[in-house]
Scaffold this motif. Structure first.
Motif, PDB file in Angstrom:
ATOM      1  N   HIS A   1       0.691   3.420   3.172  1.00 35.86           N
ATOM      2  CA  HIS A   1       1.345   2.787   4.315  1.00 35.86           C
ATOM      3  C   HIS A   1       2.866   2.843   4.187  1.00 35.86           C
ATOM      4  CE1 HIS A   1      -2.513   0.129   4.777  1.00 35.86           C
ATOM      5  NE2 HIS A   1      -2.756   1.414   4.824  1.00 35.86           N
TER       6      HIS A   1
ATOM      7  N   ASP B   1      -2.048   6.236   9.314  1.00 35.06           N
ATOM      8  CA  ASP B   1      -2.682   5.625   8.154  1.00 35.06           C
ATOM      9  C   ASP B   1      -4.017   6.289   7.854  1.00 35.06           C
ATOM     10  OD1 ASP B   1      -3.809   3.998   6.246  1.00 35.06           O
ATOM     11  OD2 ASP B   1      -4.059   2.269   7.571  1.00 35.06           O
TER      12      ASP B   1
ATOM     13  N   ASP C   1       0.864  -1.180   0.000  1.00 34.10           N
ATOM     14  CA  ASP C   1       0.000   0.000   0.000  1.00 34.10           C
ATOM     15  C   ASP C   1       0.905   1.237   0.000  1.00 34.10           C
ATOM     16  OD1 ASP C   1      -1.453   2.259   1.231  1.00 34.10           O
ATOM     17  OD2 ASP C   1      -3.079   0.821   1.495  1.00 34.10           O
TER      18      ASP C   1
ATOM     19  N   HIS D   1      -5.970   7.667   4.258  1.00 30.85           N
ATOM     20  CA  HIS D   1      -5.839   7.783   2.814  1.00 30.85           C
ATOM     21  C   HIS D   1      -6.381   9.108   2.292  1.00 30.85           C
ATOM     22  CE1 HIS D   1      -5.988   3.073   2.623  1.00 30.85           C
ATOM     23  NE2 HIS D   1      -5.042   3.538   3.411  1.00 30.85           N
TER      24      HIS D   1
HETATM   25 ZN   LIG Z   1      -4.584   2.269   5.018  1.00 25.08          ZN
END
Ligand SMILES: [Zn+2]
Ligand SMILES: [Zn+2]
Length: 278
Positions: free
Chosen positions: A179, A226, A176, A228
């Motif tokens: 991340h 975290d 990701d 987005h």
């Molecule tokens: Zn995430």
């Protein structure tokens, strides 16, 4: 061919995910097969499963990937939670196979004070205890590294996989971008991206990277947070994504966005990635 899609809902039947993916301009995608914040795993009927398989193949949608429920924690020192996590994972993996989906992704988990070594051993051991069908690859997702969560470095991911009886035969990784950035892996220049990919290749092997989550980050580099953001509108920025998604070692990996669900929607983010694609 550029394989790009988004995480879509299966509400109303798993086959609905195929329509939803096509509506937003995706040609691959991710789903949950149960409640993401609960333990219940769905049990779609055979006609629903058949429709999902048929609609996916007829429309060229795939590869799909199943994302695990967020509750599972294979790293935990608590035996009961470990057992419960394994049981839920097994059900989800079996359903992944039934749906003809080749990938299943989960978060390695948190050791909650037991220590990194113990946490890694717990994950490896519990993975060895699963019955992974030959047609499914179980992927570990890298994490932002908050608290005692494991899997923030490629080295930790490698140690978990190598410690399991399955190894790379049935295991692999899904990375990701949000991340990675939050965990201190930058890819804003050709040089930093090359460094990142060299480390990935040394530790895990680029061939064991099977899927990508493409998300921008609300928080700054190495923040371990975290959250987005829409592609190009967060701290990572458009140019980093242009480098990342076009790199020869990454451009053939399937990618899904898990960007915020608001008026912009996934369609906007998929379109943005297509614009950035060379
Ligand atoms: Zn995430
Ligand atoms: Zn995830």
């Amino acid at each position: 061919m550029f394989r790009v899609g988004a995480h879509v809902s299966i509400s109303g039947g798993v086959e609905k995910a195929v329509e939803r993916e096509m509506e937003i301009g995706g040609n691959c995608g991710q789903i949950f097969v149960g409640s993401p914040r609960g333990w219940a795993v769905g049990s779609p009927g055979s006609s629903s499963v058949e429709k999902f398989r048929k609609m996916s193949s007829q429309n060229g949608i795939g590869p799909w990937i199943v994302h695990s429920t967020y509750l599972i924690n294979l790293a935990t020192p608590k035996e009961d939670l470990g057992k419960k996590s394994k049981k839920a994972m097994q059900k989800e993996i079996d359903l992944t196979s039934r749906l003809g989906i080749p990938y299943y992704v989960f978060h390695p988990g948190a050791h909650t004070g037991a220590g990194i070594e113990t946490g890694i051993n717990n994950i490896s051991k519990r993975l060895s205890g699963l019955d992974i069908p030959d047609d499914v690859k179980v992927l570990l997702e890298n994490t932002a590294g908050k608290g005692t969560t494991l899997g923030k470095t490629f080295s930790e991911l490698r140690r978990i996989i190598e410690g399991s009886d399955y190894g790379y035969r049935s295991l692999g990784v899904c990375l990701d971008t949000c991340h990675m950035y939050a965990a201190g892996y930058g890819f804003g220049t050709e040089e930093s991206l090359r460094g990142l990919l060299d480390e990935l290749d040394d530790e895990i092997g680029i061939e064991n990277l099977h899927y990508l989550h493409i998300n921008d980050s609300k928080y700054s580099f190495s923040s371990q947070k975290d959250e987005h953001e829409h592609i190009g509108e967060g701290k990572i920025g458009e140019e980093s994504f242009r480098l990342f998604i076009n790199h020869s070692k990454l451009r053939n990996k399937p990618m899904v966005v898990e960007t915020p669900v608001d008026e912009k929607g996934f369609r906007w983010n998929i379109k943005k990635l297509k614009e950035l694609r060379n």
